[in-house]
Design an enzyme around this catalytic site. Sequence first.
Site, PDB file in Angstrom:
ATOM      1  N   TRP A 102       0.815  -1.222   0.000  1.00  0.00           N
ATOM      2  CA  TRP A 102       0.000   0.000   0.000  1.00  0.00           C
ATOM      3  C   TRP A 102       0.838   1.256   0.000  1.00  0.00           C
ATOM      4  CZ3 TRP A 102      -4.372  -0.552  -2.060  1.00  0.00           C
ATOM      5  CH2 TRP A 102      -5.141  -1.697  -1.866  1.00  0.00           C
ATOM      6  N   ASP A 172      -1.452   6.634   6.296  1.00  0.00           N
ATOM      7  CA  ASP A 172      -2.545   5.794   5.826  1.00  0.00           C
ATOM      8  C   ASP A 172      -2.856   4.808   6.956  1.00  0.00           C
ATOM      9  OD1 ASP A 172      -4.223   3.967   4.641  1.00  0.00           O
ATOM     10  OD2 ASP A 172      -2.936   3.557   2.920  1.00  0.00           O
ATOM     11  N   LYS A 196     -12.540  -1.595   6.343  1.00  0.00           N
ATOM     12  CA  LYS A 196     -11.756  -2.553   7.113  1.00  0.00           C
ATOM     13  C   LYS A 196     -12.145  -2.503   8.587  1.00  0.00           C
ATOM     14  CE  LYS A 196      -8.810  -2.707   3.384  1.00  0.00           C
ATOM     15  NZ  LYS A 196      -7.847  -2.032   2.556  1.00  0.00           N
TER      16      LYS A 196
HETATM   17  C1  LIG Z   1      -7.403  -1.351   1.604  1.00  0.00           C
HETATM   18  C2  LIG Z   1      -6.327  -0.351   1.723  1.00  0.00           C
HETATM   19  C3  LIG Z   1      -6.234   0.731   0.833  1.00  0.00           C
HETATM   20  C4  LIG Z   1      -7.116   0.889  -0.368  1.00  0.00           C
HETATM   21  O1  LIG Z   1      -8.389   1.234  -0.079  1.00  0.00           O
HETATM   22  P1  LIG Z   1      -9.504   1.386  -1.217  1.00  0.00           P
HETATM   23  O2  LIG Z   1     -10.664   1.888  -0.432  1.00  0.00           O
HETATM   24  O3  LIG Z   1      -9.718   0.041  -1.853  1.00  0.00           O
HETATM   25  O4  LIG Z   1      -9.015   2.391  -2.198  1.00  0.00           O
HETATM   26  C5  LIG Z   1      -5.228   1.660   1.055  1.00  0.00           C
HETATM   27  N1  LIG Z   1      -4.369   1.529   2.074  1.00  0.00           N
HETATM   28  C6  LIG Z   1      -4.426   0.493   2.939  1.00  0.00           C
HETATM   29  C7  LIG Z   1      -3.435   0.407   4.062  1.00  0.00           C
HETATM   30  C8  LIG Z   1      -5.398  -0.481   2.793  1.00  0.00           C
HETATM   31  O5  LIG Z   1      -5.446  -1.515   3.649  1.00  0.00           O
END
Ligand SMILES: *Cc1c(COP(=O)(O)O)cnc(C)c1O
Length: 360
Positions: A102, A172, A196
């Site tokens: 990511w 993030d 998540k």
């Molecule tokens: C799932 C995830 C993303 C991407 O998210 P989307 O909503 O599918 O764009 C980005 N960063 C991390 C750490 C993730 O786990």
Amino acid sequence: MSRVYNFSAGPAQLPLEVLQQAQGEMLDWHHTGMSLMEIPHRSENFEKLAASIEQDLRDLLDIPSDYSVLFLHGGGRTQFAMVPMNLAQGYSSMAYVNTGVWSELAFEEAKRYGHAHVAACASKNNYLDLPLAPEWDLPADAAYVHYTDNETIQGIEYPAIPEISKLPLITDMSSNLLSKLIDVKKFGLIYACAQKNLGIAGITVVIIRKDLLERTPFDFTPSMLRYAVHAKDKSLYNTPATYPWYLTGLVFNWIKQQGGVAKMAEHNQRKAAKLYKMIDNSDFYTNKINPLCRSKMNVVFQLHDEALNQKFLADANKHGLINLKGHRIVGGMRASIYNAMPEKGVDALIEFMRDFERTA
Ligand SMILES: *Cc1c(COP(=O)(O)O)cnc(C)c1O
């Protein structure tokens, strides 16, 4: 009713109480005679709901008043672009800490908007250990430094918030926001997609220090992708994803009822410790990540004999333990055990793993 334990990385299992509340409110939300989905986003009802959801998040994380809280579209990936588009204009570089899939995708996207500088990279350790902040190479004139607090695919997580004084720290936290207490003041910006640990797909939380809203975005940046536009309109610039927003609000409320983020953290700590202990005490399962940097949300592990992977997954399914297959890049297994995964689910997984080891 038979519900499984769903170990998916995302969209992920939700608290049963949240689903039941949503079900109960489906046809008639708060005596309006309408579902929440049918309520205009500019109505007093929705504005009040949005304000109370924001307040709940502020309470849960003790977010100071000099930070704006935004509820945006486009998932985590849109933030990979919005961060550089909004914050990098006029700076000679942006610093990125690459620790897994990511963060590397965020870095690749940032390159389109300027010079993205690699401050540190975990590839030399095969993503089994994390470069801590004192090792980061940070240009003094960078716009910010970006890192991924929990790498959902590699299953690696920063054990503490990096201490950075000279640049805005951007993170993030798509897969671990609200899983542990954090000091928001240490950050310039935090973002997390909801599917998540926070709710369902369709909404992304951004917590941004207000002075960063003043940075001028690139001329061609669409209004929809400008933080300042959304901050000014309280995330109601266009029609927002009202249902995902509401559902995320139900999850915030559920966390409050569970005793808040500190309680969640305690719970997550215990669940993860049990599972790693089981893995470490066995020769059948392995996890090679530095124990200090193991994710409490996404527990990856390998079977000593890869030929058993298919049987492991099939048998797990029969026991109501679903979505344990690891990401194709890493292989093996991954058990995502976010806030909504009860300790009983982890206990059931451990028991299954022991039985499988004995009989395979
Ligand atoms: C799932 C995830 C993303 C991407 O998210 P989307 O909503 O599918 O764009 C980005 N960063 C991390 C750490 C993730 O786990």
